[in-house]
Write a protein that holds these residues in place. Structure first.
Motif, PDB file in Angstrom:
ATOM      1  N   TYR A 108      17.931 -42.100  15.803  1.00 51.21           N
ATOM      2  CA  TYR A 108      19.133 -42.896  16.017  1.00 51.21           C
ATOM      3  C   TYR A 108      19.027 -43.991  14.935  1.00 51.21           C
ATOM      4  CZ  TYR A 108      20.184 -40.838  20.419  1.00 51.21           C
ATOM      5  OH  TYR A 108      20.539 -39.843  21.328  1.00 51.21           O
ATOM      6  N   GLU A 109      18.338 -43.793  13.871  1.00 50.96           N
ATOM      7  CA  GLU A 109      18.054 -44.119  12.528  1.00 50.96           C
ATOM      8  C   GLU A 109      19.736 -44.462  11.850  1.00 50.96           C
ATOM      9  OE1 GLU A 109      15.125 -44.748   8.717  1.00 50.96           O
ATOM     10  OE2 GLU A 109      15.094 -42.808  10.017  1.00 50.96           O
ATOM     11  N   LEU A 110      20.237 -43.339  12.063  1.00 48.58           N
ATOM     12  CA  LEU A 110      21.288 -43.066  11.462  1.00 48.58           C
ATOM     13  C   LEU A 110      22.586 -43.391  12.594  1.00 48.58           C
ATOM     14  CD1 LEU A 110      21.067 -39.920   9.361  1.00 48.58           C
ATOM     15  CD2 LEU A 110      20.942 -42.289   8.541  1.00 48.58           C
ATOM     16  N   LYS A 111      23.481 -44.464  12.436  1.00 43.48           N
ATOM     17  CA  LYS A 111      24.410 -44.647  13.195  1.00 43.48           C
ATOM     18  C   LYS A 111      25.393 -43.315  13.806  1.00 43.48           C
ATOM     19  CE  LYS A 111      24.956 -49.667  12.857  1.00 43.48           C
ATOM     20  NZ  LYS A 111      25.982 -50.553  12.344  1.00 43.48           N
ATOM     21  N   THR A 112      25.377 -42.406  12.861  1.00 41.88           N
ATOM     22  CA  THR A 112      26.090 -41.194  13.064  1.00 41.88           C
ATOM     23  C   THR A 112      25.356 -40.255  14.284  1.00 41.88           C
ATOM     24  OG1 THR A 112      25.031 -40.117  11.280  1.00 41.88           O
ATOM     25  CG2 THR A 112      27.275 -41.018  10.925  1.00 41.88           C
ATOM     26  N   ASP A 113      24.138 -40.466  14.539  1.00 41.78           N
ATOM     27  CA  ASP A 113      23.481 -39.760  15.306  1.00 41.78           C
ATOM     28  C   ASP A 113      24.143 -39.734  16.674  1.00 41.78           C
ATOM     29  OD1 ASP A 113      21.355 -38.395  14.182  1.00 41.78           O
ATOM     30  OD2 ASP A 113      19.869 -40.165  14.286  1.00 41.78           O
ATOM     31  N   TYR A 114      24.793 -40.810  17.098  1.00 43.52           N
ATOM     32  CA  TYR A 114      25.304 -40.979  18.601  1.00 43.52           C
ATOM     33  C   TYR A 114      26.623 -39.955  18.507  1.00 43.52           C
ATOM     34  CZ  TYR A 114      22.460 -45.440  19.137  1.00 43.52           C
ATOM     35  OH  TYR A 114      21.352 -46.266  19.050  1.00 43.52           O
ATOM     36  N   GLN A 115      27.109 -39.758  17.423  1.00 41.54           N
ATOM     37  CA  GLN A 115      28.340 -38.899  17.396  1.00 41.54           C
ATOM     38  C   GLN A 115      27.520 -37.142  17.206  1.00 41.54           C
ATOM     39  OE1 GLN A 115      28.730 -41.745  15.122  1.00 41.54           O
ATOM     40  NE2 GLN A 115      29.406 -42.667  17.031  1.00 41.54           N
ATOM     41  N   ASP A 116      26.532 -37.131  16.373  1.00 48.64           N
ATOM     42  CA  ASP A 116      26.007 -36.126  16.036  1.00 48.64           C
ATOM     43  C   ASP A 116      25.616 -35.127  17.536  1.00 48.64           C
ATOM     44  OD1 ASP A 116      26.882 -36.265  13.373  1.00 48.64           O
ATOM     45  OD2 ASP A 116      24.917 -36.911  12.872  1.00 48.64           O
ATOM     46  N   VAL A 117      25.035 -36.155  18.254  1.00 51.61           N
ATOM     47  CA  VAL A 117      24.119 -35.372  19.406  1.00 51.61           C
ATOM     48  C   VAL A 117      25.270 -34.934  20.380  1.00 51.61           C
ATOM     49  CG1 VAL A 117      22.124 -36.667  19.524  1.00 51.61           C
ATOM     50  CG2 VAL A 117      23.941 -37.726  20.555  1.00 51.61           C
ATOM     51  N   VAL A 118      26.525 -35.335  20.346  1.00 45.40           N
ATOM     52  CA  VAL A 118      27.771 -35.106  21.203  1.00 45.40           C
ATOM     53  C   VAL A 118      28.219 -33.725  20.710  1.00 45.40           C
ATOM     54  CG1 VAL A 118      29.897 -35.610  22.206  1.00 45.40           C
ATOM     55  CG2 VAL A 118      28.159 -37.357  21.967  1.00 45.40           C
TER      56      VAL A 118
END
Length: 280
Positions: free
Chosen positions: A167-177
């Protein structure tokens, strides 16, 4: 290039929660003789020296695994996890913390399979060296999210997919979904276990809404907090989102979380949570 190193945080309260859940899921999968795949999308280095510079600098393990590993009143639900911890620390000294790949390696059977990916240039060779002599394992320096397309469904049609990005990249929160959606389209009966940090509560609420919007059923949320939510810097809690959890997991976590909360957060400032985001 990503700079996150889990060695700074190994053995902290979030690891204790994550690896308790991981161990219980693996033990449930082992109740059937048929083999299964363990897929770890963000595997890390595998093993962490707690007397090393990184762990000593933060000291986070002192408020995590160090508080529980020699307690004589450990709940039965912790037995698989603690068996692995003791395997790597046989002389009564807490020297090493095994990450999720090594916990899986110790708990899986001869006919099960492990597939792990790690992109970090320093952690990947460390991870690969841990598994050089393990015929069950594949270790690749590739994007973990792509493995949800490339490796699923497994031949055995049984598996645990552990997703633990930095979650160093904020996009991880969308990428995991999105990653879960991709995997679920290919392997709807698999168990997906997603770890998340609570740094900003609104990010977690949005991620949960996005997961609900996928239409996927049987989504269980498990959370352990050490401080109240805050807008200040730092992680106040962490959790696991489990899709298709084993039928016992909800009650197992309801049984063990009060003990973990009392032991890891003696100040009384924490919280625990087990609830269905989306039921059956």
């Amino acid at each position: 290039m990503l700079s996150y190193r889990h060695s700074f945080h190994a053995g902290n309260h979030a690891d204790v929660l994550k690896h308790t859940v991981q161990s219980l899921i693996i033990e449930s999968l082992k109740e059937k003789d048929k083999p299964f795949l363990y897929l770890d999308t963000h595997a890390g280095a595998g093993r962490y020296l707690l007397s090393g510079e990184h762990a000593e600098r933060t000291g986070e393990y002192m408020e995590g695994i160090a508080r529980i590993w020699q307690r004589e009143d450990q709940p039965a639900e912790l037995a698989p996890y603690m068996t692995v911890i003791r395997h790597f620390n046989r002389n009564e000294n807490l020297r090493y913390y095994p990450g999720s790949p090594l916990i899986a390696r110790q708990l899986l059977r001869e006919h099960d399979k492990l597939h792990m990916t790690e992109l970090h240039s320093s952690d990947f060779p460390l991870l690969r060296s841990e598994f050089l002599k393990d015929d069950r394992a594949r270790v690749l320096r590739e994007d973990g999210y792509q493995q949800l397309k490339a490796q699923l469904p497994p031949l055995s049609r049984r598996g645990l997919i552990l997703m633990d990005p930095s979650y160093e990249l904020k996009t991880d929160y969308q990428d995991v979904v999105q990653g879960i959606q991709e995997g679920y389209k290919r392997f709807a009966t698999g168990t997906y276990a997603l770890w998340y940090p609570v740094v900003m509560r609104q990010q977690i609420k949005k991620m949960l809404r996005d997961l609900e919007a996928t239409g996927i059923r049987r989504i269980l949320q498990i959370e352990l907090g050490v401080r109240p939510d805050s807008d200040q810097r730092g992680m106040t809690a962490s959790g696991m989102i489990v899709i298709n959890p084993p039928w016992k997991l909800e009650q197992q976590m309801k049984a063990v979380l009060p003990w973990l909360l009392e032991t890891l957060v003696p100040s009384g400032t924490g919280h625990q949570l087990v609830k269905w985001v989306v039921p059956e």
